[in-house]
Design an enzyme around this catalytic site. Structure first.
Site, mmCIF file in Angstrom:
data_model
loop_
_atom_site.group_PDB
_atom_site.id
_atom_site.type_symbol
_atom_site.label_atom_id
_atom_site.label_comp_id
_atom_site.label_asym_id
_atom_site.label_seq_id
_atom_site.Cartn_x
_atom_site.Cartn_y
_atom_site.Cartn_z
ATOM 1 C CE LYS A 35 -0.437 -0.186 5.012
ATOM 2 N NZ LYS A 35 -1.327 -0.602 6.125
ATOM 3 N NE ARG A 130 -6.930 1.104 11.857
ATOM 4 C CZ ARG A 130 -5.742 1.049 11.286
ATOM 5 N NH1 ARG A 130 -4.932 2.103 11.308
ATOM 6 N NH2 ARG A 130 -5.323 -0.043 10.688
ATOM 7 C CE1 TYR A 257 14.273 31.648 5.659
ATOM 8 C CE2 TYR A 257 14.327 29.290 5.207
ATOM 9 C CZ TYR A 257 14.257 30.598 4.753
ATOM 10 O OH TYR A 257 14.174 30.849 3.427
HETATM 11 C C1 PLP Z 1 -0.564 -1.684 6.665
HETATM 12 C C2 PLP Z 1 -1.174 -2.945 7.105
HETATM 13 C C3 PLP Z 1 -0.354 -4.030 7.435
HETATM 14 C C4 PLP Z 1 1.148 -3.958 7.459
HETATM 15 O O1 PLP Z 1 1.561 -3.258 8.614
HETATM 16 P P1 PLP Z 1 3.100 -3.205 9.001
HETATM 17 O O2 PLP Z 1 3.121 -2.611 10.353
HETATM 18 O O3 PLP Z 1 3.746 -2.304 7.996
HETATM 19 O O4 PLP Z 1 3.593 -4.573 8.908
HETATM 20 C C5 PLP Z 1 -0.973 -5.220 7.758
HETATM 21 N N1 PLP Z 1 -2.316 -5.328 7.783
HETATM 22 C C6 PLP Z 1 -3.128 -4.306 7.493
HETATM 23 C C7 PLP Z 1 -4.601 -4.490 7.541
HETATM 24 C C8 PLP Z 1 -2.595 -3.072 7.148
HETATM 25 O O5 PLP Z 1 -3.396 -2.060 6.856
#
Ligand code: PLP
EC number: 5.1.1.1
Length: 369
Positions: A35, A130, A257
């Site tokens: 992702k 979530r 800055y």
């Molecule tokens: C992003 C995600 C993962 C991977 O998480 P990591 O901490 O990067 O291993 C696994 N499962 C779901 C549902 C996710 O959204």
């Protein structure tokens, strides 16, 4: 000459980290989570390093199309499922497996016309709050799905909130296993942190699939408790730039800055062609680690849009020449092989390696090695 900054994606490191994830859960299959454009690496650029995975997991349908365009015929899982009914047409066309986490997604499936029934991953909210059905409503959701002609195999998934920390996963895995006990199908629960920390001693965590994300990209999922070296992970992204100017400060001189840094002694500094418009975190304070010609030093003063300033004292102390043209490694691997972990830079800036990788800016040219 283009501005002297570039990123490099390391194919061999992706392969090494994938092997590490596999070794942590040898009896499970591995989803490579790609992702957010492969955590900022670029799906196309990371593909060669990750094609040894058993499947690709992602969120965005456009990204799923890109993985298919690369020639991947194996499993692809949409971790959040579909966002509207017509997304199901693409799932049918590209044979995408998809999470189902709410009643609306079941409604859409029940109205979907498809020749080949879909493989779905029914998501449980086991405490993260979530996405997903709470344990008490999980079986009813399963029964609804199971009755649909549009649905073929049903698998089971949940996601941990504290796999990297002291609270751990016991409360969530217990809830998940209790509610799914006698349901037939494959299971996937573990993210990177759960896989590294909890899979070895618990077959329920390894399950049928683990979902490896940050571990593939060389991030220690539980930094700072452990670092990447502890887990045998290699950096997969190097951000490298050159020094384009130097200044000799006298005591009382300030830098950048807001004059947030004041020299208390004569100090040579280098100006590096990397700033927040390249994805370097603006919140990185004085003292954030950086390598110059492979030697560890620190930033001084505020990060600006196109530049940061670094202390050259440790190089002078080590007898290493540094000046205009010298290599600065913001994270990853220097030409000499020295490594600066992205987790360390992130920690100094009050964030996590994930965010730095994902924020690599489009203006930075990226090569693959
Ligand atoms: C992003 C995600 C993962 C991977 O998480 P990591 O901490 O990067 O291993 C696994 N499962 C779901 C549902 C996710 O959204």
């Amino acid at each position: 000459m283009p501005r002297p900054i570039h990123a490099t994606i390391h194919t061999a490191a992706l392969q090494q980290n994938l092997a590490r994830a596999r070794a942590a859960a040898p009896d499970a299959r591995v989803w490579a989570v790609v992702k957010a454009n492969a955590y900022g690496h670029g799906i196309e650029r990371a593909f060669e390093g990750l094609r040894g995975a058993d499947g690709f997991a992602l969120l965005d349908l456009g990204e799923a199309e890109r993985v298919r365009q690369l020639g991947w015929r194996g499993p692809i899982l949409l971790l959040e499922g579909v966002f509207e009914p017509r997304d199901l047409e693409l799932c049918s066309r590209l044979s995408l497996w998809h999470a189902v986490h709410c009643d609306e997604q079941i409604d859409w499936l029940s109205a979907h016309k498809t020749h080949a029934p879909h493989r779905v991953f029914l998501k449980m909210n086991s405490g993260m709050n979530r996405l997903g059905f709470p344990p008490a409503r999980y079986r009813a959701a399963w029964a609804r799905l199971n009755a649909l002609p549009q649905v073929d195999e049903i698998s089971f998934m949940t996601h941990f909130s504290d796999a990297d920390g002291p609270r751990g996963i016991a409360h969530q895995i217990d809830a998940f296993c209790t509610a799914t006990q006698d349901l037939p199908g494959e299971r996937t629960v573990g993210n990177s942190a759960a896989t590294l920390r909890h899979a070895a001693g618990d077959a329920r965590v390894r399950a049928d699939w683990v979902r490896a994300g940050i571990v593939l990209y060389g991030g220690a999922a539980d930094h700072p408790e452990h670092d990447a070296a502890h887990w045998g992970l290699a950096p997969t992204m190097t951000l490298s730039a050159r020094i384009i100017g130097t200044q000799q400060l006298q005591p009382g001189d300030t830098v950048g800055y807001g004059s947030t840094f004041t020299a208390d002694r004569p100090l040579a500094i280098g100006v590096v062609a990397c700033g927040y418009a390249d994805g370097y975190p603006r919140h990185a304070p004085t003292g954030t680690p950086v390598l110059v010609n492979g030697v560890r030093t620190r930033t001084v003063g505020r990060v600006s849009m196109d530049m940061i300033t670094v202390d050259l004292t440790p190089l002078h102390d080590a007898g290493v020449e540094a000046g205009v043209g010298s290599e600065a490694t913001l994270w990853g691997r220097a030409a000499c092989g020295a490594v600066l972990g992205i987790d360390e830079v992130a920690q100094a800036a009050g964030t996590v390696g994930y965010e730095l990788m994902c924020a690599l800016a489009p203006r930075v040219p990226v090569a693959v090695d």
